[in-house]
Write a protein that holds these residues in place. Structure first.
Motif, PDB file in Angstrom:
ATOM      1  N   ARG A   4       0.836  -1.209   0.000  1.00 44.99           N
ATOM      2  CA  ARG A   4       0.000   0.000   0.000  1.00 44.99           C
ATOM      3  C   ARG A   4       0.870   1.257   0.000  1.00 44.99           C
ATOM      4  N   HIS A   5       2.049   1.170   0.631  1.00 43.31           N
ATOM      5  CA  HIS A   5       2.960   2.312   0.621  1.00 43.31           C
ATOM      6  C   HIS A   5       3.497   2.550  -0.791  1.00 43.31           C
ATOM      7  N   LEU A   6       3.775   1.457  -1.513  1.00 42.08           N
ATOM      8  CA  LEU A   6       4.263   1.601  -2.885  1.00 42.08           C
ATOM      9  C   LEU A   6       3.187   2.200  -3.789  1.00 42.08           C
ATOM     10  N   ARG A   7       1.933   1.777  -3.600  1.00 39.13           N
ATOM     11  CA  ARG A   7       0.847   2.347  -4.408  1.00 39.13           C
ATOM     12  C   ARG A   7       0.723   3.850  -4.141  1.00 39.13           C
ATOM     13  N   SER A   8       0.815   4.229  -2.886  1.00 40.59           N
ATOM     14  CA  SER A   8       0.741   5.650  -2.540  1.00 40.59           C
ATOM     15  C   SER A   8       1.945   6.403  -3.105  1.00 40.59           C
ATOM     16  N   PHE A   9       3.116   5.781  -3.042  1.00 40.84           N
ATOM     17  CA  PHE A   9       4.328   6.409  -3.563  1.00 40.84           C
ATOM     18  C   PHE A   9       4.182   6.729  -5.053  1.00 40.84           C
ATOM     19  N   LEU A  10       3.607   5.800  -5.836  1.00 38.45           N
ATOM     20  CA  LEU A  10       3.462   6.037  -7.272  1.00 38.45           C
ATOM     21  C   LEU A  10       2.533   7.212  -7.562  1.00 38.45           C
ATOM     22  N   VAL A  11       1.515   7.396  -6.735  1.00 34.16           N
ATOM     23  CA  VAL A  11       0.616   8.540  -6.929  1.00 34.16           C
ATOM     24  C   VAL A  11       1.348   9.841  -6.608  1.00 34.16           C
ATOM     25  N   VAL A  12       2.134   9.836  -5.534  1.00 34.78           N
ATOM     26  CA  VAL A  12       2.918  11.030  -5.199  1.00 34.78           C
ATOM     27  C   VAL A  12       3.933  11.313  -6.304  1.00 34.78           C
ATOM     28  N   ALA A  13       4.575  10.259  -6.826  1.00 37.29           N
ATOM     29  CA  ALA A  13       5.564  10.430  -7.890  1.00 37.29           C
ATOM     30  C   ALA A  13       4.925  10.986  -9.152  1.00 37.29           C
ATOM     31  N   GLU A  14       3.663  10.639  -9.391  1.00 33.09           N
ATOM     32  CA  GLU A  14       2.974  11.125 -10.585  1.00 33.09           C
ATOM     33  C   GLU A  14       2.543  12.576 -10.429  1.00 33.09           C
ATOM     34  N   THR A  15       2.020  12.918  -9.251  1.00 31.81           N
ATOM     35  CA  THR A  15       1.482  14.272  -9.051  1.00 31.81           C
ATOM     36  C   THR A  15       2.537  15.268  -8.589  1.00 31.81           C
ATOM     37  N   LEU A  16       3.576  14.752  -7.893  1.00 28.72           N
ATOM     38  CA  LEU A  16       4.595  15.614  -7.267  1.00 28.72           C
ATOM     39  C   LEU A  16       3.943  16.685  -6.398  1.00 28.72           C
ATOM     40  N   ASN A  17       2.844  16.272  -5.771  1.00 29.46           N
ATOM     41  CA  ASN A  17       2.116  17.180  -4.887  1.00 29.46           C
ATOM     42  C   ASN A  17       1.400  16.325  -3.847  1.00 29.46           C
ATOM     43  N   VAL A  18       1.805  16.454  -2.590  1.00 33.34           N
ATOM     44  CA  VAL A  18       1.268  15.597  -1.538  1.00 33.34           C
ATOM     45  C   VAL A  18      -0.222  15.850  -1.330  1.00 33.34           C
ATOM     46  N   ARG A  20      -2.551  16.907  -3.562  1.00 32.88           N
ATOM     47  CA  ARG A  20      -3.349  16.297  -4.633  1.00 32.88           C
ATOM     48  C   ARG A  20      -3.302  14.773  -4.554  1.00 32.88           C
ATOM     49  N   ALA A  21      -2.133  14.226  -4.218  1.00 30.60           N
ATOM     50  CA  ALA A  21      -2.012  12.775  -4.082  1.00 30.60           C
ATOM     51  C   ALA A  21      -2.909  12.265  -2.963  1.00 30.60           C
ATOM     52  N   ALA A  22      -2.960  12.992  -1.856  1.00 31.40           N
ATOM     53  CA  ALA A  22      -3.798  12.585  -0.729  1.00 31.40           C
ATOM     54  C   ALA A  22      -5.273  12.579  -1.131  1.00 31.40           C
ATOM     55  N   GLU A  23      -5.684  13.567  -1.922  1.00 34.09           N
ATOM     56  CA  GLU A  23      -7.072  13.617  -2.387  1.00 34.09           C
ATOM     57  C   GLU A  23      -7.399  12.406  -3.256  1.00 34.09           C
ATOM     58  N   LEU A  25      -6.011   9.528  -3.218  1.00 35.54           N
ATOM     59  CA  LEU A  25      -5.952   8.295  -2.428  1.00 35.54           C
ATOM     60  C   LEU A  25      -6.988   8.271  -1.305  1.00 35.54           C
ATOM     61  N   HIS A  26      -7.745   9.364  -1.180  1.00 38.58           N
ATOM     62  CA  HIS A  26      -8.744   9.485  -0.108  1.00 38.58           C
ATOM     63  C   HIS A  26      -8.088   9.323   1.269  1.00 38.58           C
ATOM     64  N   LEU A  27      -6.946   9.986   1.419  1.00 36.55           N
ATOM     65  CA  LEU A  27      -6.229  10.004   2.692  1.00 36.55           C
ATOM     66  C   LEU A  27      -6.054  11.446   3.132  1.00 36.55           C
ATOM     67  N   SER A  28      -5.803  11.619   4.423  1.00 39.45           N
ATOM     68  CA  SER A  28      -5.430  12.957   4.883  1.00 39.45           C
ATOM     69  C   SER A  28      -3.974  13.189   4.502  1.00 39.45           C
ATOM     70  N   GLN A  29      -3.588  14.462   4.386  1.00 33.02           N
ATOM     71  CA  GLN A  29      -2.209  14.759   4.007  1.00 33.02           C
ATOM     72  C   GLN A  29      -1.214  14.251   5.051  1.00 33.02           C
ATOM     73  N   PRO A  30      -1.490  14.412   6.358  1.00 34.44           N
ATOM     74  CA  PRO A  30      -0.547  13.880   7.357  1.00 34.44           C
ATOM     75  C   PRO A  30      -0.392  12.360   7.260  1.00 34.44           C
ATOM     76  N   ALA A  31      -1.510  11.647   6.982  1.00 32.32           N
ATOM     77  CA  ALA A  31      -1.433  10.183   6.882  1.00 32.32           C
ATOM     78  C   ALA A  31      -0.565   9.770   5.699  1.00 32.32           C
ATOM     79  N   LEU A  32      -0.707  10.465   4.563  1.00 38.24           N
ATOM     80  CA  LEU A  32       0.108  10.143   3.396  1.00 38.24           C
ATOM     81  C   LEU A  32       1.578  10.470   3.659  1.00 38.24           C
ATOM     82  N   SER A  33       1.832  11.587   4.316  1.00 37.15           N
ATOM     83  CA  SER A  33       3.218  11.950   4.641  1.00 37.15           C
ATOM     84  C   SER A  33       3.857  10.890   5.531  1.00 37.15           C
ATOM     85  N   ARG A  34       3.085  10.357   6.490  1.00 35.06           N
ATOM     86  CA  ARG A  34       3.621   9.304   7.365  1.00 35.06           C
ATOM     87  C   ARG A  34       3.940   8.043   6.561  1.00 35.06           C
TER      88      ARG A  34
END
Length: 320
Positions: A4-18, A20-23, A25-34
């Protein structure tokens, strides 16, 4: 390292914006950063260049992108394969078939199954009707595509008609009859009649003999062949003709023409046959796809026939 961390990483790598990536992935920004911090900690490297308000990938992050995609794709394949095994879709299905009659249907069935059920293992066997009947009875075959008239009439077998083919006369385009609109059965008394060998396809000679006997026709000469390819080669030589189902057109090159026969003769049914009580998922899938493809072929032929009749009607009207 978690998938699940790798899936989230690919979204961050695509958007280069935490954010937008959190949105996405339906996660809060702090949760994605963690999650990204946990991933970096598990790998023992930093993956991002963090600047105020934005992130970008460093060399390690760019390298991880391809590895993550490959690993996640493999994980998805493993999941699909294991689920298919659980559904019983990975067992081997032993299938017998009559090559000339099934030549139109089988490619459609195999293409669709390969696309929608890649885990299914199909073993195909080119057999005569007698061999298919024996295989179904003994359990060495699970399914057969065969001539309807060649199926044993016993309570243990179930058959379903997939498509019906009219009988035509096949010949070389260089044959003297090739310019005719139709072939009279009585014409065969003056022809070399080519067909399948009795030892290879015993139901075929019986079928042809029945047609000729009903029309009181005795061909001038008969030659037998043990395969569709050898029959086709002889037809291309130009000196003989053959009574074949319309499905034979799938074998023919441009040098072969198929003409209707008059008077009409009984058509041949392509049937799907299996033993009563055999209803495991893999076999059921093959039957369902076969039935769907047979229906599509019948609908396609119906539209073609209707269009031909409409065109013929316009031609007749224009001459009047």
């Amino acid at each position: 390292m978690e998938l699940r961390h790798l899936r989230s990483f690919l979204v961050v790598a695509e958007t280069l914006n935490v954010s937008r990536a959190a949105e996405r992935l339906h996660l809060s920004q702090p949760a994605l950063s963690r999650q990204m911090q946990d991933l970096e900690q598990s790998l023992g490297v930093s993956l991002f260049i963090r600047e105020k308000g934005r992130v970008s990938l460093n060399d390690a992050g760019r390298a991880l992108v391809e590895h993550a995609r490959e690993l996640l794709a493999r994980s998805d394949n493993i999941t699909s394969h294991v689920q298919a095994i659980s559904r019983g879709e990975c067992a081997t299905v032993e299938i017998g078939y009559a090559p000339s009659l099934a030549a139109e249907l089988l490619p459609l069935v195999l293409e669709r199954l390969g696309r929608t059920h890649p885990s299914l293992n199909l073993r195909m066997h080119d057999l005569s009707s007698d061999e298919m009947n024996a295989g179904l009875k003994e359990g060495t075959l699970h399914l057969a595509y065969t001539v309807g008239a060649g199926v044993l009439h016993e309570s243990g077998l179930i058959k379903e008609t997939l498509i019906t083919y009219p009988i035509c006369v096949a010949m070389s385009r260089n044959h003297p009859w090739a310019r005719k609109k139709k072939i009279e059965l009585s014409d065969l008394a003056h022809a070399t009649l080519l067909g399948y060998a009795r030892h290879a396809y015993p139901e075929y000679p019986k079928f042809v003999e029945g047609i000729l006997a009903a029309a009181r026709v005795k061909p001038g000469r008969m030659e037998e062949f043990d395969s569709a390819s050898s029959l086709l080669l002889r037809l291309e030589a130009g000196s003989g003709v053959s009574l074949v189902p319309l499905s034979f057109a799938c074998h023919t090159a441009e040098r072969i023409v198929l003409l209707p026969v008059s008077p009409d003769v009984p058509p041949l049914d392509l049937v799907m046959c299996w033993r009563r009580g055999q209803d495991w998922p893999g076999l059921r899938t093959v039957r369902e796809v076969s039935a769907a493809c047979g229906h599509e072929l019948r609908m396609r032929r119906g539209k073609t026939t209707a269009a031909a009749k409409k065109s013929s009607g316009r031609s007749v009207g224009s001459k009047q």
